[in-house]
Design a protein around this motif. Structure first.
Motif, PDB file in Angstrom:
ATOM      1  N   PHE A  55      36.031  24.583  45.509  1.00  0.00           N
ATOM      2  CA  PHE A  55      36.990  25.630  45.149  1.00  0.00           C
ATOM      3  C   PHE A  55      38.317  25.376  45.870  1.00  0.00           C
ATOM      4  N   GLN A  56      38.236  24.985  47.148  1.00  0.00           N
ATOM      5  CA  GLN A  56      39.448  24.695  47.912  1.00  0.00           C
ATOM      6  C   GLN A  56      40.234  23.563  47.257  1.00  0.00           C
ATOM      7  N   LEU A  57      39.542  22.540  46.803  1.00  0.00           N
ATOM      8  CA  LEU A  57      40.225  21.437  46.122  1.00  0.00           C
ATOM      9  C   LEU A  57      40.950  21.943  44.881  1.00  0.00           C
ATOM     10  N   TRP A  58      40.272  22.777  44.091  1.00  0.00           N
ATOM     11  CA  TRP A  58      40.902  23.341  42.897  1.00  0.00           C
ATOM     12  C   TRP A  58      42.108  24.190  43.280  1.00  0.00           C
ATOM     13  N   ILE A  59      41.933  25.033  44.307  1.00  0.00           N
ATOM     14  CA  ILE A  59      43.017  25.914  44.785  1.00  0.00           C
ATOM     15  C   ILE A  59      44.241  25.082  45.180  1.00  0.00           C
ATOM     16  N   GLN A 144      61.554  32.540  46.682  1.00  0.00           N
ATOM     17  CA  GLN A 144      61.188  31.798  45.466  1.00  0.00           C
ATOM     18  C   GLN A 144      59.755  31.266  45.575  1.00  0.00           C
ATOM     19  N   PHE A 145      59.387  30.732  46.743  1.00  0.00           N
ATOM     20  CA  PHE A 145      58.038  30.211  46.948  1.00  0.00           C
ATOM     21  C   PHE A 145      57.000  31.317  46.768  1.00  0.00           C
ATOM     22  N   LYS A 146      57.311  32.508  47.262  1.00  0.00           N
ATOM     23  CA  LYS A 146      56.376  33.624  47.137  1.00  0.00           C
ATOM     24  C   LYS A 146      56.171  34.021  45.677  1.00  0.00           C
ATOM     25  N   ARG A 147      57.235  33.976  44.882  1.00  0.00           N
ATOM     26  CA  ARG A 147      57.095  34.273  43.441  1.00  0.00           C
ATOM     27  C   ARG A 147      56.180  33.250  42.776  1.00  0.00           C
ATOM     28  N   LEU A 148      56.372  31.988  43.099  1.00  0.00           N
ATOM     29  CA  LEU A 148      55.521  30.939  42.534  1.00  0.00           C
ATOM     30  C   LEU A 148      54.083  31.040  43.065  1.00  0.00           C
ATOM     31  N   ALA A 149      53.929  31.397  44.339  1.00  0.00           N
ATOM     32  CA  ALA A 149      52.588  31.570  44.916  1.00  0.00           C
ATOM     33  C   ALA A 149      51.866  32.730  44.234  1.00  0.00           C
ATOM     34  N   ALA A 150      52.599  33.769  43.852  1.00  0.00           N
ATOM     35  CA  ALA A 150      51.994  34.888  43.117  1.00  0.00           C
ATOM     36  C   ALA A 150      51.503  34.411  41.754  1.00  0.00           C
ATOM     37  N   GLU A 151      52.256  33.511  41.125  1.00  0.00           N
ATOM     38  CA  GLU A 151      51.813  32.919  39.860  1.00  0.00           C
ATOM     39  C   GLU A 151      50.516  32.134  40.082  1.00  0.00           C
ATOM     40  N   HIS A 152      50.465  31.379  41.162  1.00  0.00           N
ATOM     41  CA  HIS A 152      49.247  30.639  41.522  1.00  0.00           C
ATOM     42  C   HIS A 152      48.075  31.603  41.704  1.00  0.00           C
ATOM     43  N   GLU A 153      48.310  32.726  42.379  1.00  0.00           N
ATOM     44  CA  GLU A 153      47.230  33.712  42.584  1.00  0.00           C
ATOM     45  C   GLU A 153      46.761  34.281  41.252  1.00  0.00           C
ATOM     46  N   ARG A 154      47.668  34.403  40.285  1.00  0.00           N
ATOM     47  CA  ARG A 154      47.257  34.834  38.935  1.00  0.00           C
ATOM     48  C   ARG A 154      46.344  33.790  38.302  1.00  0.00           C
ATOM     49  N   HIS A 155      46.620  32.515  38.556  1.00  0.00           N
ATOM     50  CA  HIS A 155      45.749  31.450  38.051  1.00  0.00           C
ATOM     51  C   HIS A 155      44.351  31.572  38.662  1.00  0.00           C
ATOM     52  N   VAL A 156      44.304  31.890  39.942  1.00  0.00           N
ATOM     53  CA  VAL A 156      43.007  32.068  40.613  1.00  0.00           C
ATOM     54  C   VAL A 156      42.245  33.216  39.961  1.00  0.00           C
ATOM     55  N   GLU A 158      42.577  34.324  36.966  1.00  0.00           N
ATOM     56  CA  GLU A 158      42.147  33.893  35.631  1.00  0.00           C
ATOM     57  C   GLU A 158      40.902  33.024  35.720  1.00  0.00           C
ATOM     58  N   LYS A 159      40.819  32.208  36.737  1.00  0.00           N
ATOM     59  CA  LYS A 159      39.694  31.272  36.904  1.00  0.00           C
ATOM     60  C   LYS A 159      38.408  32.004  37.283  1.00  0.00           C
ATOM     61  N   ILE A 160      38.499  32.944  38.224  1.00  0.00           N
ATOM     62  CA  ILE A 160      37.274  33.582  38.729  1.00  0.00           C
ATOM     63  C   ILE A 160      37.172  35.065  38.401  1.00  0.00           C
ATOM     64  N   GLY A 161      38.199  35.652  37.826  1.00  0.00           N
ATOM     65  CA  GLY A 161      38.208  37.075  37.508  1.00  0.00           C
ATOM     66  C   GLY A 161      38.866  37.874  38.622  1.00  0.00           C
ATOM     67  N   LYS A 162      39.564  38.955  38.235  1.00  0.00           N
ATOM     68  CA  LYS A 162      40.297  39.762  39.221  1.00  0.00           C
ATOM     69  C   LYS A 162      39.377  40.382  40.265  1.00  0.00           C
ATOM     70  N   GLU A 163      38.261  40.949  39.804  1.00  0.00           N
ATOM     71  CA  GLU A 163      37.334  41.596  40.746  1.00  0.00           C
ATOM     72  C   GLU A 163      36.696  40.574  41.682  1.00  0.00           C
ATOM     73  N   ASN A 164      36.338  39.405  41.151  1.00  0.00           N
ATOM     74  CA  ASN A 164      35.757  38.358  42.001  1.00  0.00           C
ATOM     75  C   ASN A 164      36.771  37.863  43.024  1.00  0.00           C
ATOM     76  N   ARG A 165      38.031  37.751  42.609  1.00  0.00           N
ATOM     77  CA  ARG A 165      39.079  37.352  43.553  1.00  0.00           C
ATOM     78  C   ARG A 165      39.195  38.373  44.677  1.00  0.00           C
ATOM     79  N   LYS A 166      39.186  39.634  44.297  1.00  0.00           N
ATOM     80  CA  LYS A 166      39.273  40.711  45.293  1.00  0.00           C
ATOM     81  C   LYS A 166      38.076  40.655  46.249  1.00  0.00           C
ATOM     82  N   ARG A 167      36.875  40.488  45.699  1.00  0.00           N
ATOM     83  CA  ARG A 167      35.671  40.384  46.538  1.00  0.00           C
ATOM     84  C   ARG A 167      35.721  39.153  47.425  1.00  0.00           C
TER      85      ARG A 167
END
Length: 176
Positions: A55-59, A144-156, A158-167
């Protein structure tokens, strides 16, 4: 000549041994039994460390891809974020808080200074230490980096689901 052929075969065998399947079944093999991808993972499937590492590699790959336009790496982002939230911290404090070796942090700070994102100011209380601050350019870049990092977190998410990300964040909170 024979030793060159032997070396070539050994290199080819090593390359084949480290190839990884693109997708996995529950037992670790790839669907469809594609040649080279039907290698099972056996007990690794049940190892949290193996799953976390994959998962870390994917992240990291997604983070680097998402922030490629600004040429910022995960560790650089982490350092700038901590400095931005805590202006005046020493290099030692940043290294300790983020778990970065001091020598590696010095190199990283050099690269951030070269880009005019971070400045090291001699400490008023300890001549051996420097206080770290974001420059004006660094503050703008970090936003700017934080805006892009937020986009990355949206990808996460999408990959594992919002609730799973929160957990996941709740589970991993004891390590941060």
């Amino acid at each position: 000549m024979a030793s060159q052929q032997k070396t070539s075969r050994k290199a080819a065998g090593t390359a084949a041994a480290i190839r990884r399947p693109r997708s996995h079944r529950a037992n670790g093999g790839a669907p469809g039994g594609e040649a080279g991808n039907d290698i099972g993972l056996d007990a690794l499937v049940g190892h949290a460390g193996y799953a976390v590492r994959r998962f870390q590699l994917w992240i990291f790959q997604d983070f680097i891809k998402t922030l490629a336009t600004v040429d910022i790496r995960p560790t650089q982002y982490s350092v700038m974020t901590v400095i931005g939230a805590n202006p005046g911290l020493s290099q030692m404090a940043v290294a300790k808080r983020l778990g970065i070796e001091r020598a590696r942090l010095v190199h990283l700070l050099d690269s951030l200074e070269d880009r005019e994102f971070v400045s090291r100011i001699p400490s008023a209380t300890d001549r051996r230490s420097h206080a770290l601050h974001l420059t004006a350019r660094g503050k703008t870049a970090l936003a700017q980096f934080k805006r892009l990092a937020a986009e990355h977190e949206r990808h996460v998410a999408e990959k594992i689901g919002k609730e799973n990300r929160k957990r996941l964040l709740q589970i991993l909170a004891c390590f941060t």
